[in-house]
Design a protein around this motif. Structure first.
Motif, mmCIF file in Angstrom:
data_model
loop_
_atom_site.group_PDB
_atom_site.id
_atom_site.type_symbol
_atom_site.label_atom_id
_atom_site.label_comp_id
_atom_site.label_asym_id
_atom_site.label_seq_id
_atom_site.Cartn_x
_atom_site.Cartn_y
_atom_site.Cartn_z
ATOM 1 N N LYS A 1 -17.373 1.786 -20.528
ATOM 2 C CA LYS A 1 -17.350 2.868 -19.555
ATOM 3 C C LYS A 1 -16.260 2.540 -18.537
ATOM 4 C CE LYS A 1 -21.912 4.918 -19.279
ATOM 5 N NZ LYS A 1 -23.288 4.465 -19.068
ATOM 6 N N ALA A 2 -15.323 3.464 -18.345
ATOM 7 C CA ALA A 2 -14.269 3.220 -17.359
ATOM 8 C C ALA A 2 -14.807 3.522 -15.963
ATOM 9 C CB ALA A 2 -13.057 4.077 -17.660
ATOM 10 N N ARG A 3 -14.373 2.745 -14.989
ATOM 11 C CA ARG A 3 -14.942 2.815 -13.644
ATOM 12 C C ARG A 3 -13.895 2.707 -12.547
ATOM 13 N NH1 ARG A 3 -20.269 4.246 -13.617
ATOM 14 N NH2 ARG A 3 -21.504 3.022 -15.062
ATOM 15 N N ILE A 4 -14.230 3.314 -11.409
ATOM 16 C CA ILE A 4 -13.518 3.023 -10.166
ATOM 17 C C ILE A 4 -14.557 2.489 -9.195
ATOM 18 C CG2 ILE A 4 -12.210 3.938 -8.209
ATOM 19 C CD1 ILE A 4 -11.257 6.187 -9.939
ATOM 20 N N GLY A 5 -14.261 1.348 -8.580
ATOM 21 C CA GLY A 5 -15.112 0.828 -7.524
ATOM 22 C C GLY A 5 -14.301 0.851 -6.242
ATOM 23 N N ARG A 6 -14.964 1.006 -5.097
ATOM 24 C CA ARG A 6 -14.184 0.982 -3.856
ATOM 25 C C ARG A 6 -14.945 0.248 -2.774
ATOM 26 N NH1 ARG A 6 -17.135 2.969 0.415
ATOM 27 N NH2 ARG A 6 -15.798 4.514 1.358
ATOM 28 N N ILE A 7 -14.194 -0.339 -1.857
ATOM 29 C CA ILE A 7 -14.772 -0.996 -0.685
ATOM 30 C C ILE A 7 -13.898 -0.644 0.524
ATOM 31 C CG2 ILE A 7 -15.911 -2.952 -1.849
ATOM 32 C CD1 ILE A 7 -12.861 -3.911 -0.181
ATOM 33 N N CYS A 8 -14.450 -0.830 1.717
ATOM 34 C CA CYS A 8 -13.663 -0.635 2.937
ATOM 35 C C CYS A 8 -13.142 -1.992 3.395
ATOM 36 C CB CYS A 8 -14.537 -0.066 4.055
ATOM 37 S SG CYS A 8 -15.309 1.511 3.651
#
Ligand SMILES: *[C@@H]1O[C@H](CO)[C@@H](O)[C@H](O)[C@H]1NC(C)=O
Ligand SMILES: *[C@@H]1O[C@H](CO)[C@@H](O)[C@H](O)[C@H]1NC(C)=O
Ligand SMILES: *[C@@H]1O[C@H](CO)[C@@H](O)[C@H](O)[C@H]1NC(C)=O
Ligand SMILES: *[C@@H]1O[C@H](CO)[C@@H](O)[C@H](O)[C@H]1NC(C)=O
Ligand SMILES: *[C@@H]1O[C@H](CO)[C@@H](O)[C@H](O)[C@H]1NC(C)=O
Length: 609
Positions: free
Chosen positions: A232-239
């Protein structure tokens, strides 16, 4: 200084390569032995490329006379003797340099160190020493993988380093802040399922504390049935302002981590490309109006590129429901970037921390722009991609992709809202091995390409190849190039050309007459107006010290960029330019505000005529 390896080996391997088929002048460096894994670091605006190889950091300096090579050895022997392990004999059991990154003024270098990763700092471009300074550093095994075939990503942001480690034997995979004076944070293990990282990018914001980092990866379900897609392709993000949670909850973990599913394939069809191999982001300075390009493969190893709007992704992270959570949020939405010390410890914050801990995934799925993968007319296997934003002579922004293939080719691809177009194709390498790594320098206009045998630097603007006519130059559709009529050559658009001469905007109503003034500074020069580069040009009327372009038969003074060009002694310079925008406010009002007196003067002069 424990385990230091300092062998400076300054060789001078110089080669200028005049490619056979073409006139492209590229600079080439040849490795002494094959380097099957190479990491790269290039400080933008410089001529230096740091290449991490097997037990070696190559500092390559590209000059007009050739490539200067300074080598900093990182051999295993010395380090191994420190920890009393005899060097194992296997292909990947050397010290492969996997990370070279600059954080403030510190260059961090990490290597596999034969299965037990280590990091150093590179001092004076000559010495690898233990990492010192006020910054804290995470365990090297959270920064570099133990073996070079495994992938990790590191990038600097705001004086800290962020690292994403793929899941490998003995490591679940993580996204961490790994170096700097901010608190070192991590993902909770349950948030990521055997991640394999493909890239990362800082997403800038005009409001500093809203700066984010996106991480791109594929998750792998080991227990998926044979008839199921395991990736499964993913984008994760953080500040970047994230300083972790409270003692009882997410103390050393991100409080702003969210992830989303990314699709690459035609609509909801079965033909999906689920394994994201690499990702690059193009962002305009301050805006989220950027593009993400992802390189994907399917179960048969076929590769495609999908493009995504950063604005769409941002929208999804800001508004989507969270998977498995249906209650309304108390107070502010959890996971948003907020200033460090606003209302810390309040009741709603603890609740929000709980939401983030147990529901990091959003429901919305990220789909590509144009619904499907880019329609590239090629069957080449793409191994690496980089991208650039180009401001062409017609004042439009274009995205250009450079795609490296498994046969050592580079495809230069123009991506516009109308689709993709292969501008040119290079096969420059002596050995047709796969392109392993690339670095791009938009500022200097260079592309660095590495294979196991060679590293080359190419100019992004390679305009000489498009023949000797204006037609050929324009038909190439290469946004780096423009036709210089006085020299009768297809030339690279000079740096800063558009910035220096950015057109003034004029709103026009379709039924009003527009007069564009161009101040005449030299009576020896020839003045002409051009529209959209060399495609059209128009003579002007001299009036009161101005060369004025006004309504006439065949002069479509409605929209587009109009440039007044003065030619004198074979030199052509732009004097002034206007962008006409249709359906604007009434002409009189907009004229006064956008143009000031000069145009009014010219129009008045003409009317008095
Ligand atoms: C780096 O260069 C400076 C100035 O030449 C010198 O004082 C310093 O000792 C060097 N550092 C190392 C680790 O060699
Ligand atoms: C980088 O510089 C910033 C600002 O001076 C500082 O806060 C930060 O700690 C520095 N990072 C490192 C790794 O030294
Ligand atoms: C992995 O696949 C199996 C089989 O379909 C499924 O039961 C399981 O829930 C999946 N794991 C995750 C974390 O999605
Ligand atoms: C946050 O910290 C800054 C500087 O440390 C301080 O000036 C500000 O008053 C603080 N804000 C709040 C809401 O505590
Ligand atoms: C221009 O068009 C607008 C709207 O179509 C009309 O109101 C205006 O009178 C026209 N002006 C002239 C000078 O014809």
């Amino acid at each position: 200084m424990v385990g230091i390896i300092i062998i400076i080996n300054s060789t001078s391997s110089v080669m200028l390569l005049e490619s056979h088929k073409r006139r492209l002048l590229s600079l080439l460096f040849h490795f002494n032995r094959p380097e099957n894994y190479i990491s790269m670091f290039h400080p933008e605006g410089s001529d230096t490329l740091y290449v991490g190889g097997r037990a070696m950091v190559f500092l390559l300096t590209f000059t007009s006379r050739g490539v200067r090579d300074l080598e900093v050895s990182a051999q295993l022997g010395l380090i191994m003797s420190d920890i009393h392990i005899s060097p194992p004999r296997c292909l990947e059991c050397d010290n492969f340099i996997t990370v070279i990154q600059k954080v403030n003024d510190t260059i961090i270098v990490c290597g596999t160190n034969a299965g037990s990763p280590r990091c150093w700092m590179l001092v004076n471009n000559t010495v690898l020493t233990d990492v010192r300074g006020n910054g804290q550093i995470a365990s090297a095994s959270d920064i570099s993988p133990p073996y070079p075939s495994q992938k990790s990503i590191s990038l600097p942001a705001d004086g800290s380093m962020y690292s994403a480690m793929s899941s490998v034997a003995g490591h679940a995979g993580s996204i961490r802040r790994t170096f700097g004076s901010q608190k070192l944070l991590k993902t909770e293990n349950v948030w990521l399922l055997n991640p394999q990282f493909a890239g990362a990018a800082v997403i800038p914001s005009s409001i500093k504390f809203k700066e984010e980092i996106y991480f791109f990866f594929s998750e792998f379900n080991k227990t998926a049935r044979v008839d199921e897609e395991p990736f499964k392709a993913r984008i994760g993000r953080i500040c970047t302002v994230d300083e972790g949670g409270i003692k009882a909850l997410l103390a050393d973990s991100w409080t702003t981590f969210m992830k989303a599913r990314v699709m690459c394939g035609a609509g909801n069809t079965q033909q999906q490309y689920n394994n994201m191999k690499q990702a690059v982001v193009l962002t305009a300075q301050d805006k989220r109006a950027g593009v993400l390009y992802g390189l994907f493969s399917n179960a048969w190893g076929r590769t495609v590129i999908c493009a995504y709007s950063i604005e769409d992704i941002d929208q999804a992270f800001t508004t989507s429901k969270l998977k498995g959570y249906s209650s309304p949020f108390i107070g502010s939405r959890p996971g948003m970037c907020v200033r460090k010390n606003s209302t810390a410890g309040g009741h709603s914050d603890i609740k929000n921390l709980g939401v983030m801990r147990y529901h990091p995934e959003i429901e919305d799925v990220i789909r590509p722009v144009g619904v499907a993968p880019l329609d590239l007319p090629t069957d080449d296997q793409i191994t690496h991609a980089v991208a650039d934003i180009v401001m062409a002579v017609n004042d439009e922004h274009y995205s250009v992709l450079y795609l490296g293939t498994d046969q050592g080719k580079i495809l230069k691809v123009l991506h516009t809202s109308e689709g993709v177009f292969i501008i040119s194709q290079y096969s420059l390498f002596h050995n047709e091995g796969p392109v392993l790594n690339m670095a791009i320098d938009s500022q200097k206009g260079h592309l660095y390409v590495g294979t196991a045998m060679e590293v080359q630097r190419l100019p992004l603007a390679d305009c000489g190849r498009y023949g000797d006519t204006c037609r050929e130059c324009i038909l190439s559709r290469d946004p780096y190039c423009g036709w210089d009529r006085s020299r009768r050559k297809c030339i690279p658009i000079p740096p800063g050309y558009n910035r220096r001469t950015s057109p003034r905007e004029v709103m026009v109503q379709s039924n009003t007459s527009v007069f564009l003034p161009c101040p005449v500074r030299s009576f020896h020069a020839t003045y002409r107006w051009e529209k959209d580069n060399c495609v059209k040009n128009y003579p002007c009327l001299f009036s009161g010290g101005y060369c004025v372009l006004g309504p006439a038969v065949d002069t479509p003074l409605r929209e587009g960029v109009f440039r007044c060009m003065a030619t004198e002694d074979g030199f052509k310079v732009e004097v002034i330019s206007f962008r006409l925008v249709n359906h604007g406010r009434p002409l009189a009002a907009s004229l006064a505000s956008t143009l000031g007196p000069s145009l009014l003067l010219a129009t008045v002069t003409l009317w008095l005529h």
